[in-house]
Design an enzyme around this catalytic site. Structure first.
Site, short mmCIF file in Angstrom:
data_model
loop_
_atom_site.label_atom_id
_atom_site.label_comp_id
_atom_site.label_asym_id
_atom_site.label_seq_id
_atom_site.Cartn_x
_atom_site.Cartn_y
_atom_site.Cartn_z
CD GLN A 156 -1.45 1.81 2.69
OE1 GLN A 156 -0.40 2.44 2.70
NE2 GLN A 156 -2.27 1.81 3.73
CB SER A 163 3.03 7.34 4.35
OG SER A 163 2.06 6.88 5.25
CB SER A 181 4.68 -2.77 5.40
OG SER A 181 4.66 -2.03 6.55
CD GLU A 198 -3.86 1.49 8.85
OE1 GLU A 198 -4.38 2.57 8.53
OE2 GLU A 198 -2.63 1.30 8.93
CB SER A 211 0.91 10.02 16.16
OG SER A 211 -0.03 11.06 16.09
CD GLU A 263 1.05 12.92 19.96
OE1 GLU A 263 1.26 12.12 19.02
OE2 GLU A 263 1.70 12.87 21.03
#
Lengths: 410, 368, 410, 368
Positions: free
Chosen positions: C131, C134, C166, C249, C375, C377
């Protein structure tokens, strides 16, 4: 590094101690001084008498100009005086805001005649001052205030409501910031005044806190007239004047709040876990160690600030650390102390409660410590922005006329 | 697997929530807070009439026989409403003690009256400061008569009977039932005035021993079972705090935007939510363990108690913080939850006590 | 409440267990399976063989349509299969993304011929998928991607860089989202494709992590051609397609990470404090209790999710709790375990390190757990916004053409 | 009162910071990380030439006689630069042991060579897992010969001499100096490859006892004094992390704005700053106590150590978190600090050890 007084400092310390020994009682025993319910009529008398004595002896307004009854002393002497005074029982709670925030603002903005009229009586404790900034709709957004003043001849007419005013009901005068132009952006439409708290149209109502304390007030203004001569700073410059006041707030250092770590150590010697004193328990020890390290860290951070002060440097917003750390620590120690007491920790009756009920008392008062005078969240913002240089939060109200800024239901 | 309450119990929960919202308003709670009444007696009567006190008491002893999951569901709603009634003392502590440790005769004597509200019960365990432990028990029963001081006793000032933890002539711990008529009592001031607390001074008070209430184990067994029910009350209270904070954060504006749009507030609420969900899940498992009388009931209880105490403490204090200035006023309801959080958190042993017990049980389990 | 299987579930569980017993080795001993350095060539072979076997026996793609080799089973059966598989040593790490995210996206957007061509080979493990979302400039702001695709006849030409991919180096195909119109606002100028990872112009470089792991890659695209027939969704609809992928996901559940609380209990029995096993120390006990309560809370929260799934409800972003709590817990347990070991905790040599060095290993891998896949956050934001209904953060880039959004130096 | 370093020492600090910035770049640190060199020998030589190793060693023993405040100032800069040199082992541990526990002859024998860099020193205390305690010491000296295994020993693979904690014929703890030439050693792999660690296997190795190095008290005294110097290294490291995180947060954008404008990041940095300032203040007091050999030196040391360990741990892990994905890559320097944080945090006893000691000392003080 050197923890000793200079010669001058030592001499001053001796003077202060002599004055205190002659005029006050030395503090004894561990019972904490709690100021849950503010200052009653009796206490007001004691406060007034003590302030008069202090001013008489030249220990009030130490750093102030001599013309106003001060000594023009270095801030370090004020620290020394405070250290000495801490060992004595003296009445407190009436003048901190007036002398710490209001009069310094007057000194920066009032005219000579006004200073002549107001400063010395304040210093001698004859007149009490309060500060009228916060409003119900404001909260952390201090400048979002709505109390308005409209010009009417030589006067301004004030309508609206202030809140969280310490000692309003005991005060002779107050400083106030109000909105004089709601069409300007938030910070630009404000103007600053001082006023007579006995003026017609002022209605003062105490706020009952969850801790039982009642030292804050709501103050309602209905057509209260203030002469334009009592304006401090230009029209529309109220925010700038307010910052002067608030800068002085940050310099004021709060009382030591109990229970401190030593109180927890004391408690942990007394209460038992599995038949042994709690202080032998590893978990109790870790917590004591962590809070001790934090207390000491604050103490020595203050020493560093004092050192900076005595070198003529202005302490920065680093001081925000103190309240941020202390308020949560107080709440956590209080809660943990009660946990060690188990069900018995619930009890607040004088004859049964552990440690003068100071843990219970702190449990109820610490939530206000985390909010009043800048919430934890605001203090973190201040540290991040002013010390660490982070950008400010995105401001959706920036530049908008105040009366077009969105407001909520609360 | 079905890890959720049945539809029937969800209906009971909804019914209880509606009832409590209507009858146990903040105004009712505040009558106890302000000392106008010791507890909400009218509310208590209605609760009794609906059969909630005896939810988990078998029908043969006058209960509703809904099982423990039913009682758990009700406990959550008591917590949510900060109910100023002796529900926990009567249902989780007194009735449970008698149900689990009493003889059949004792069950028949007391349970129907506890279930229908004609008797209020309480557990008299503490003797001053410190968490529960055998060496702290000094109250003593000699020749069927009890002497000693117990304080604080939740609902001790309004209870008709107390289950008392005391030592006998052989210095063995036991559970004893005392009729409180004639016992010297004094109401205590506490952190949570919305629940009655008293000091009970027994002076040769006649008591009867609960048949199988021998040894500290029997006391701990009562505490374990109660811990799960306390956990549900705590979860209910924490949930109420989170909802209050949510609403306030959406409606209160600062800097021209809802305070809930600031990450400081958002993340605070997220942390409250996370603690609450973990506590809720652990409480659910406790409910199952209680209903099934599972072998790991004690560990499930300690786990639920630790989570729930943390969640309610966090939620009640950060709800105040979210509210800012008004949050710490007497007039706004935040402090009712903050007080109750500590009342429930200390009542049957505080967090350190239960954490220690949890690890005791983990150690046993891992060895076994 | 009922922890027992239904009749159908029990039958399935027996089948799964029989399959596993016949084909895999039961897990024994406490040595944790660490995936520090990704999947090497040997491991790839093992993964491929195992996946083929699993697909053959009908235990792959359990919830998928029968037409694609699945069983159209309820999600609860997948959970049961996973529970059973956990007790066996089976090779992992190669297909999770392809089967969990890429193929489900294909199933939602690809045409029948494409599904015919790609789904079954993927299920049998013959072809590996990755995938490509990012980018270096994106981070938490996933949609701020810059890799661009320009139309050229029947093809699109891709230039730019992806990161954190990955298994890119082991993959045959990939799904990718790219910017096809930089003049549109951020979310509107994106388009989604699948592509052959062996296409000319793709350069894959492994990222060396602080933990030593190398399973992530940077993937550089230089004039990589992709036929328009491999577009998934309409031009400009790439963000919508990406959300389908990301939704899947969140449903994927991570491995249990070691050390868990039981490992800490084990350690605390072994290391000593003041001459006694550390587990007797109150501080150690409190920490164990707190982490145990959190672990159990997560476990039972997952049970509640499974229950919801089995009733046909869609689990919401409540699942974010899992990673948020687990990642910090892992870091904290790792750090505390080392603290109990003292200086000896530094050592990672196989023959000397405590507990197979799993505490040290987790100390170095946990920082990535707190960041990768959302994350701490971002997860708190998701919980606050999507579960609790808090308003979103103020979006200064909202509605702005992407190429006019401010960017930083990093 | 003057609670700040003198202008001379501030100059020393600035000089050290400039020097380390220039000579101890990340590239230098990475040579040790990647195993290209065991330590930065060139850098170490230069540090020696400037007289820093012997900063606190009196001039009569070949030191610079700057006093402990000087050594503290330098320690902070070593921490800030994650220096891959045996500074702490040589200056805070070996030299300090000999200075405080050695005879005059021993001081004259070793200190000048430690000060000028011709000998590297280390402290051999640990024997595997567990925090320092007397019952964990099994290495034994019989007839002036030491036998036993010590691991991990920081800088043990590159040191010329070790101060070894061992028991003597009478099972008394003592401090002994061993020449490491000929001792069997094995370099260990650790969490922080930028500092050498080794296992030393002594086998009838000749040693000399430090004159007044008797009893666990003498070991604890060495650890106390070192704890203050470690605290300065930790403060330096924490400060470096905060600065890295600050810069990154200002320069990295997400959603069209610097990530430092999000409260989640702002408040994280504020928390790092608060922990750092408290640690710094406690370290300063430690510096004073060390210089003045104050009566509360041990308590000051434990306090400084507890704060500094917490501050560096927090700062090093949240610096990674602030950096996001690149933060956990090998190529970005965040992990150098994260590793060093744990190396310094475990090296002379970890946080639980020092917290316990702190309370021991508090108890003594409050009784006194």
């Amino acid at each position: 590094m050197d923890f000793n007084d200079t010669k001058e400092e030592a001499a001053f310390r001796a003077d202060a101690r002599a004055f205190l020994t002659a005029n006050a009682e030395r503090r004894a025993g561990a019972r904490p001084v709690l100021r849950q319910s503010g200052v009653d009529a009796e206490a007001v008398k004691r406060c007034k008498a003590w302030q008069a004595k202090k001013a008489e002896a030249g220990f009030a307004g130490l750093t102030w100009p001599k013309a106003f009854g001060g000594r023009e002393a270095s801030p370090i002497l004020q620290v020394i005086y405070n250290q000495e005074e801490d060992a004595f029982v003296v009445p407190r709670g009436l003048y901190e805001i007036g002398l710490g925030m209001c009069i310094p603002t007057m000194m920066a903005y009032a005219n000579p005649e006004q200073l002549d009229r107001y400063v010395k009586p304040a210093l001698r404790g004859e007149e009490v001052w309060c500060q009228l900034f916060s409003e119900p709709a404001g909260g952390s957004d201090l400048a979002a205030l709505r109390t308005k003043a409209e010009r009417d001849g030589d006067d301004w007419v004030i309508n609206g409501q202030k809140i969280w005013t310490s000692g309003a009901h005991l005060s002779d005068f107050g400083i106030i910031v109000v909105r004089t132009d709601p069409n300007k952006p938030k910070h630009e439409g404000l103007t600053f005044f001082f006023l007579d708290m006995k003026s017609p149209g002022i209605d003062i109502r105490p706020i009952h806190q969850m801790s039982g304390a009642r030292h804050f007030n709501e103050v309602f203004f209905t057509d209260v007239r203030v002469p334009d001569t009592q304006r401090l700073g230009a029209v529309g410059q109220g925010w700038k004047v307010s910052l002067t006041t608030l800068m002085n707030e940050r310099l004021a250092v709060g009382d030591v709040q109990r229970p401190e770590v030593d109180d927890l150590v004391e408690l942990a010697r007394k209460v038992r876990i599995d038949g042994k004193p709690a202080i032998q328990n590893g978990a109790v020890r870790e917590k004591i160690a962590e809070w001790h390290a934090r207390s000491q860290g604050l103490k020595f951070t203050r020493f560093r600030t004092i050192t900076a002060l005595s070198k003529g440097e202005t302490p920065g917003p680093e001081n925000s650390i103190h309240k941020l750390v202390n308020a949560s620590k107080l709440q956590d120690i209080a809660s943990y102390g009660l946990d060690l007491m188990g069900a018995g920790g619930l009890v607040v009756d004088d004859d049964l409660a552990e440690a003068y009920a100071m843990f219970q008392s702190a449990l109820l008062s610490s939530p206000s410590s985390r909010i009043a005078g800048g919430s934890d969240e605001i203090l973190r913002n201040i540290i991040a922005e002013r010390v660490l240089g982070m950008p400010s939060d995105i401001r959706v109200d920036k530049g908008k006329p105040f009366n077009q800024v969105p407001t909520g239901k609360r | 697997m079905n890890f959720d309450f049945s539809d029937d119990l969800k209906q009971l929960r909804d019914q209880a929530r509606r009832f409590m919202t209507e009858r146990c308003t903040p105004a009712v709670v505040r009558r106890s807070l302000d000392g106008q009444e010791t507890y909400a007696a009218d509310l208590w009567r209605e609760i009794a009439e609906m059969g909630w006190i005896g939810a988990a008491i078998p029908e043969e002893f006058g209960g509703a026989g809904l099982g423990y999951e039913g009682l758990c569901v009700l406990a959550e709603e008591m917590g949510r409403a900060v109910a100023p009634v002796p529900f926990g003392s009567t249902a989780y502590l007194a009735a449970e003690s008698i149900l689990t440790a009493g003889s059949d005769a004792q069950r028949h004597e007391y349970l129907p009256k506890l279930a229908d509200g004609s008797l209020i019960g309480c557990l008299a365990l503490s003797e001053g400061s410190g968490n529960p432990e055998p060496s702290a028990i000094h109250a003593r029963v000699v020749g069927g008569r009890l002497t000693g001081a117990k304080w604080p006793v939740a609902d001790g000032g309004i209870a008709d009977i107390a289950v008392v933890v005391a030592i006998d002539e052989h210095r063995q711990i036991g559970l004893f039932v005392a009729d409180l008529a004639g016992v010297r009592r004094r109401d205590l001031q506490t952190l949570d005035p919305t629940r009655n607390h008293a000091r009970l001074d027994f002076d040769a008070t006649p008591v009867q021993r609960l048949a199988s209430g021998g040894g500290w184990g029997s006391v701990q067994r009562v505490l374990d079972r109660a811990a799960i029910l306390f956990a549900f009350e705590q979860v209910g209270g924490a949930d109420a705090c989170l909802q209050m904070a949510r609403e306030y954060a959406q409606e209160r504006f600062a800097f021209g935007r809802p305070i809930g749009s600031f990450q400081a507030i958002k993340h605070k609420l997220a942390d409250m939510y996370v603690a609450l969900e973990l506590a809720r899940s652990n409480a659910y498992y406790g409910a199952w363990a209680l209903g099934a009388d599972a072998t790991d009931l004690a560990l499930a209880a300690a786990t639920a108690r630790v989570s729930a105490t943390e969640a309610f403490h966090l939620a009640s204090k950060e709800n105040i913080q979210t509210h800012g200035g008004v949050g710490f006023t007497w007039a706004v309801d935040c402090h009712l939850f903050y007080r109750r959080s500590k009342q429930l958190g200390l009542g049957i042993g505080s967090a350190p006590f239960w954490k220690n017990r949890l690890v005791d049980l983990l150690e046993t389990r891992n060895v076994a």
